[in-house]
Design an enzyme around this catalytic site. Structure first.
Site, PDB file in Angstrom:
ATOM      1  N   PHE A  46     -10.316  -0.464   0.142  1.00  0.00           N
ATOM      2  CA  PHE A  46      -9.915  -1.377   1.257  1.00  0.00           C
ATOM      3  C   PHE A  46     -10.554  -2.773   0.988  1.00  0.00           C
ATOM      4  O   PHE A  46     -11.692  -2.660   0.975  1.00  0.00           O
ATOM      5  CB  PHE A  46     -10.286  -0.697   2.736  1.00  0.00           C
ATOM      6  N   ASP A  66       0.825  -1.298   0.045  1.00  0.00           N
ATOM      7  CA  ASP A  66      -0.058   0.086   0.082  1.00  0.00           C
ATOM      8  C   ASP A  66       1.068   1.218   0.050  1.00  0.00           C
ATOM      9  O   ASP A  66       1.395   1.666  -1.080  1.00  0.00           O
ATOM     10  CB  ASP A  66      -0.934   0.023   1.280  1.00  0.00           C
TER      11      ASP A  66
END
Ligand code: IMP
Ligand code: MG
Length: 180
Positions: A153, A104
């Site tokens: 997410f 990420d």
């Protein structure tokens, strides 16, 4: 569990096929080198990916675990990762392949790379199942990437929210009302 998922992003069959391809890419690189290979999976998110990946890798290997917490508790914002547990094996002089669920911001991978570098490994590479495109800086990219995904997410196949959903077999987007 199922009802908390908004939609499936990657179906288990799709993941399995890509994991097999990734294993072939990884084998092609290490086979030629006669490696002293040590996989370093980052706990806990990488466990399902690791279990599937290593059974497709026909290479002699050791496994040394490391735990890093990038999202403590119920947050989705990347905070400074804390190294909770040190490496469980010796990587000195070995060909290290770090395995993580998702790249990420890149802070976790960067931190683990720095920690491993202190132990004088022969080589260090990284394999991640997912990469949130364009978020990590250029110097912390992974050598092997399963899927490029948008900045959503996701949970399942090892990925968690508040330590839940790791056993969901697909990779799915959590319903937004469940997130802080
Ligand atoms: P980074 O340090 O920002 O690259 O974050 C990497 C870690 O954050 C991963 O190992 C995951 O544990 C966690 N993470 C990042 N994005 C997600 C997500 O979409 N779902 C679940 N966990 C995530
Ligand atoms: Mg996590």
């Amino acid at each position: 569990m199922e009802r908390d998922i908004d939609h499936i992003l990657l179906h288990h069959d799709q993941i399995s096929e890509r994991v097999r391809e990734l294993a072939a890419e990884i084998s092609a690189v290490y086979d030629a080198q006669e490696p002293a290979l040590t996989l370093v999976p980052i706990l806990s998110g990488s466990i399902i990916f690791l279990a599937d990946l290593i059974r497709e890798l026909p290479l002699k290997m050791k496994i040394a675990l490391v735990q890093v917490s990038a999202y403590p508790g119920r947050t989705v914002e990347a905070t400074e990762p804390q190294t909770v547990i040190q490496l469980t094996g010796d990587v000195r002089g070995r060909d290290v392949l770090i395995v993580d669920d998702i790249l990420d911001s890149g802070r976790t991978l960067q931190r683990v790379r720095e920690m491993i570098a202190e132990h004088q490994p022969a080589t260090v590479r990284a394999a991640v199942l997912l990469h949130k495109t364009n978020k990590a800086p250029a110097h912390v990219q992974a050598d092997f990437v399963g899927f490029e995904i948008d900045d959503l997410f996701v949970v399942g196949y090892g990925l968690d929210f508040d330590d839940h959903y790791r056993n969901y077999p697909h990779i799915g987007v959590l319903r937004s009302e469940l997130m802080p």
